[in-house]
Design an enzyme around this catalytic site. Sequence first.
Site, short mmCIF file in Angstrom:
data_model
loop_
_atom_site.label_atom_id
_atom_site.label_comp_id
_atom_site.label_asym_id
_atom_site.label_seq_id
_atom_site.Cartn_x
_atom_site.Cartn_y
_atom_site.Cartn_z
N LYS A 115 0.83 -1.21 0.00
CA LYS A 115 0.00 0.00 0.00
C LYS A 115 0.86 1.26 0.00
O LYS A 115 0.51 2.25 -0.62
CB LYS A 115 -0.97 -0.02 1.18
CG LYS A 115 -2.00 -1.13 1.00
CD LYS A 115 -3.28 -0.90 1.74
CE LYS A 115 -4.29 -1.95 1.27
NZ LYS A 115 -5.36 -2.22 2.19
N LYS A 197 -4.06 -11.33 -5.61
CA LYS A 197 -5.30 -11.81 -4.99
C LYS A 197 -6.51 -11.00 -5.44
O LYS A 197 -6.39 -9.81 -5.76
CB LYS A 197 -5.17 -11.81 -3.46
CG LYS A 197 -5.29 -10.46 -2.83
CD LYS A 197 -5.64 -10.49 -1.34
CE LYS A 197 -5.79 -9.05 -0.90
NZ LYS A 197 -6.23 -8.80 0.42
N LYS A 200 -11.30 -6.28 -3.17
CA LYS A 200 -12.39 -5.31 -3.34
C LYS A 200 -11.86 -3.94 -3.73
O LYS A 200 -12.62 -3.10 -4.18
CB LYS A 200 -13.28 -5.24 -2.10
CG LYS A 200 -12.59 -5.12 -0.74
CD LYS A 200 -13.64 -4.98 0.36
CE LYS A 200 -13.46 -5.65 1.68
NZ LYS A 200 -12.31 -5.85 2.41
P1 TYM Z 1 -10.18 -7.88 4.65
O1 TYM Z 1 -11.37 -7.05 4.94
O2 TYM Z 1 -9.20 -7.42 3.61
O3 TYM Z 1 -10.62 -9.33 4.24
C1 TYM Z 1 -11.54 -10.06 5.05
C2 TYM Z 1 -11.24 -11.55 5.01
O4 TYM Z 1 -11.32 -12.04 3.67
C3 TYM Z 1 -10.12 -12.73 3.36
N1 TYM Z 1 -9.81 -12.51 1.93
C4 TYM Z 1 -9.54 -13.48 1.06
N2 TYM Z 1 -9.47 -14.81 1.20
C5 TYM Z 1 -9.17 -15.54 0.11
N3 TYM Z 1 -8.96 -14.98 -1.12
C6 TYM Z 1 -9.03 -13.64 -1.31
N4 TYM Z 1 -8.83 -13.11 -2.51
C7 TYM Z 1 -9.32 -12.83 -0.17
N5 TYM Z 1 -9.47 -11.49 -0.01
C8 TYM Z 1 -9.77 -11.31 1.30
C9 TYM Z 1 -9.05 -12.11 4.25
O5 TYM Z 1 -7.96 -12.96 4.43
C10 TYM Z 1 -9.83 -11.88 5.51
O6 TYM Z 1 -9.90 -13.07 6.28
N6 TYM Z 1 -7.27 -6.83 8.57
C11 TYM Z 1 -8.35 -7.65 8.10
C12 TYM Z 1 -9.63 -7.49 8.88
C13 TYM Z 1 -9.46 -7.66 10.35
C14 TYM Z 1 -9.35 -8.88 11.05
C15 TYM Z 1 -9.21 -8.52 12.42
C16 TYM Z 1 -9.35 -10.22 10.66
C17 TYM Z 1 -9.39 -6.65 11.25
N7 TYM Z 1 -9.24 -7.16 12.50
C18 TYM Z 1 -9.05 -9.48 13.40
C19 TYM Z 1 -9.20 -11.17 11.65
C20 TYM Z 1 -9.05 -10.82 13.01
C21 TYM Z 1 -8.64 -7.28 6.65
O7 TYM Z 1 -8.29 -6.24 6.20
O8 TYM Z 1 -9.39 -8.21 6.00
#
Ligand code: TYM
Length: 334
Positions: A115, A197, A200
């Site tokens: 980023k 990957k 969004k």
């Molecule tokens: P975020 O919002 O980017 O994504 C949410 C969840 O979706 C999974 N994910 C994917 N899995 C497989 N293939 C993909 N292309 C893909 N894109 C997203 C992510 O691995 C995630 O599990 N920092 C985290 C959110 C968060 C969080 C937490 C997660 C904040 N606090 C505490 C677990 C525990 C995030 O930005 O996820």
Amino acid sequence: MDKRKKVIFSGIKPSGDLTLGNYIGAIKNWVKLQDDYECLYCVVDLHAITVRQEPKELRQRTLEVLAIYIASGIDPQKSTLFIQSHVPAHSEGGWLLNCYTYMGELSRMTQYKDKAQRYGDSISAGLFNYPVLMAADILIYNTDLVPVGKDQKQHVELARDIANRFNNLYSPTFTIPEPYIATTGQKIMDLQDPSKKMSKSDENPNGYILIMDPPEVIRKKINRAVTDSVGEVHYSDEQPGVKNLMNILISLSGTTAEEIEKKYAGKGYAEFKKDVADAIIAELEPIQKRVKEILADKDYLESVYKAGAEKAQYMALKTLRKMQKKIGFIPPAK
Ligand code: TYM
């Protein structure tokens, strides 16, 4: 609340419309865990503002993400569903843990490095610090397991390091969490560029499928998905586009790579792609219908996030008080 059950915590940022990657990598797995664990699933709005959000859209999306959780099968009677900003202990715990985290650790986070490249000097300090907030999310519930996609593994590992550091400095305070990553679908790739990957925040909408994409859009995007000139359905790193579509099919229909290879042997890609699109539509269409119904019932949604925040706050405050005490803060007068 069953004390013997292990605790699960996970969340998704409402920073863009959720993708099939979020569904397969996270939500679909969360549903399966509800009976065996004490699960907390959060809409992490504090994380979403690490990049600029339009207030109206953020409000709509936060509720939509919650509705998607419920529509996908997360049962508010079994799991605790809540909105992160409703439980201030996340922010407070995050600040405390910031003081036990090194700049060096944060600058090594791959997601931050990516980023930083994209945003240059105008990157927010929030984007740098966000893994600490994530560590607080996890640690204030004494979480045992964190079900996430592979891209979040490094952040969970940082949470472990911070927890160990705090425990060693004072005395055992936090449970050391483990990442919990499913064997299939741990990283769904971009349909136009299968080396990155599915995300969004991608500019090219043909690269991702949204959970709320209508069936005809899903078909079009899968049809356009980049494959290769081999012309055979093989599960191989040499054919990353095909492998990604196979992973989607495996995750949604429970078949194996061998079965898929056999079924489409000598048939090219057209029928295979049609079946991948059918499987996605079969999975998402009922969810979409339910999301719309849930969103129309604001009172119900409110009752879910109200009860969830109360329960979460109770759990989180216990840990936060413990942290404050160990650090040396004077407890507030009663
Ligand atoms: P975020 O919002 O980017 O994504 C949410 C969840 O979706 C999974 N994910 C994917 N899995 C497989 N293939 C993909 N292309 C893909 N894109 C997203 C992510 O691995 C995630 O599990 N920092 C985290 C959110 C968060 C969080 C937490 C997660 C904040 N606090 C505490 C677990 C525990 C995030 O930005 O996820």
